[in-house]
Motif scaffolding. Sequence first.
Motif, PDB file in Angstrom:
ATOM      1  N   THR A 188      -8.143  -3.911   0.488  1.00 21.41           N
ATOM      2  CA  THR A 188      -8.291  -3.392  -0.876  1.00 21.41           C
ATOM      3  C   THR A 188      -8.454  -4.535  -1.872  1.00 21.41           C
ATOM      4  O   THR A 188      -9.368  -4.529  -2.705  1.00 21.41           O
ATOM      5  N   LEU A 189      -7.560  -5.515  -1.802  1.00 24.66           N
ATOM      6  CA  LEU A 189      -7.611  -6.634  -2.750  1.00 24.66           C
ATOM      7  C   LEU A 189      -8.914  -7.423  -2.607  1.00 24.66           C
ATOM      8  O   LEU A 189      -9.527  -7.809  -3.605  1.00 24.66           O
ATOM      9  N   ASN A 248       0.866  -1.182   0.000  1.00 30.52           N
ATOM     10  CA  ASN A 248       0.000   0.000   0.000  1.00 30.52           C
ATOM     11  C   ASN A 248       0.904   1.234   0.000  1.00 30.52           C
ATOM     12  O   ASN A 248       1.597   1.505   0.982  1.00 30.52           O
ATOM     13  N   ASN A 303      -0.670  -2.662 -12.165  1.00 30.51           N
ATOM     14  CA  ASN A 303      -0.537  -3.468 -10.960  1.00 30.51           C
ATOM     15  C   ASN A 303      -1.570  -4.586 -10.898  1.00 30.51           C
ATOM     16  O   ASN A 303      -1.280  -5.675 -10.396  1.00 30.51           O
ATOM     17  N   SER A 356     -11.283   2.352  -8.730  1.00 28.50           N
ATOM     18  CA  SER A 356     -11.115   3.136  -7.512  1.00 28.50           C
ATOM     19  C   SER A 356     -12.480   3.304  -6.876  1.00 28.50           C
ATOM     20  O   SER A 356     -13.519   3.138  -7.534  1.00 28.50           O
ATOM     21  N   MET A 407      -6.600   1.170  -7.665  1.00 29.44           N
ATOM     22  CA  MET A 407      -5.800   0.109  -8.289  1.00 29.44           C
ATOM     23  C   MET A 407      -5.704   0.442  -9.775  1.00 29.44           C
ATOM     24  O   MET A 407      -6.727   0.714 -10.419  1.00 29.44           O
ATOM     25  N   VAL A 425      -0.971  -0.989  -4.452  1.00 32.55           N
ATOM     26  CA  VAL A 425      -2.313  -0.434  -4.415  1.00 32.55           C
ATOM     27  C   VAL A 425      -2.233   0.814  -3.544  1.00 32.55           C
ATOM     28  O   VAL A 425      -1.225   1.077  -2.885  1.00 32.55           O
ATOM     29  N   ALA A 449      -3.745  -3.381   2.508  1.00 34.38           N
ATOM     30  CA  ALA A 449      -3.629  -3.991   1.179  1.00 34.38           C
ATOM     31  C   ALA A 449      -4.591  -5.171   1.053  1.00 34.38           C
ATOM     32  O   ALA A 449      -5.218  -5.379   0.002  1.00 34.38           O
ATOM     33  N   TYR A 482      -9.741   3.844  -2.062  1.00 34.11           N
ATOM     34  CA  TYR A 482      -8.689   2.988  -2.627  1.00 34.11           C
ATOM     35  C   TYR A 482      -8.558   3.237  -4.120  1.00 34.11           C
ATOM     36  O   TYR A 482      -9.483   3.733  -4.783  1.00 34.11           O
TER      37      TYR A 482
END
Length: 353
Positions: free
Chosen positions: A260-261, A59, A236, A275, A232, A203, A257, A230
């Motif tokens: 987020t994932l 992150n 990535n 996002s 991405m 991210v 992280a 967030y």
Amino acid sequence: MKTSDFYYDLPERLIAQTPLDHRDESRLLALCKDTGEIQHRHFYDLPDFLRPGDTLVLNNSRVIPARLLGVREDTGYPIELVLLTDKGDGVWECLTRPGKKCREGAKLSFGDGKLTATVEEILPDGGNRLIRFHYEGIFLEILEELGMMPLPPYIKEKLDDPERYQTVYSKTPGSAAAPTAGLHFTPELLEKIRAMGVNIACVTLHVGLGTFRPVKVDDVQDHVMHSEFYMMDEENAAIINNTRKNGGRVFAVGTTATRTLETIAAEDGSVRACSGWTNIFIYPGYRFKAIDCLVTNFHLPESTLMMLISAFAGRDMIMNAYQIAVEQEYRFFSFGDSMLIYTENAHREDTNV
């Protein structure tokens, strides 16, 4: 499931007050979630647990000096703000102290008037304020001049070097707290990991204080998380998806992280560029889609972060590991030691990837 299920007894002396002189010399408790085996290592040993084709997901959010000390313009009464979320157009959601002095319409001043603000709204959930700032120039530059790092309340010592509350790869300003799992990395360690053939992906999740808000309900399922922003990007996302397709493991560095994932992952574990805002709350019973391994710090008792790692490795395994960490006198919380929860195999059950 009760909040009290995630309590453990922590002696106050084990709460780290200052960072180590060398970031990667922190201790590393490595827990294999396949077998329950625990190894006591150091963070510079992390490459021993990585293989070519694996991916570390970092992150890259950067902490802003979000703590402001000022006064009410009319009375000169001292006011403290912590900026939490940028709402756009000069408006931020803020934590205020004392709240009773920050009623709607109150006018505030910081840095002898270099930055002023007006309280526009008192929010119903928790009493945070929407505050509009007035200034000339670039807001983040003014914050760098007037603001301070918003260290957690359990850290009583003064931080001599503010960069020690930033990861070495921090890039995108916006967090009110550091993604602390990444504080152990050095540029040299990251370069060694890349040279092994391990991928590095990033991210951005801007960490708000809501991540660390105490759970005040008895039943875990009644807790509501605050939202965090967030991002991405395509590059990535492709690194992560290719890792999965090629049988590599995805190592999330930190709970931010991870969240987020898991927010953006499809059922097959693939991720996409996007996002938005997430208030995902991960606790035991959750089925992970995107990550295989987790690098994390040691967390507060009864916190949502304890619940997340218990969901990942199993509550009993985590509580046992924490008991051992206390017995072995690991350092806890933001400036403390690190934990790796890993599997030897990239699990791909119920996926087509």
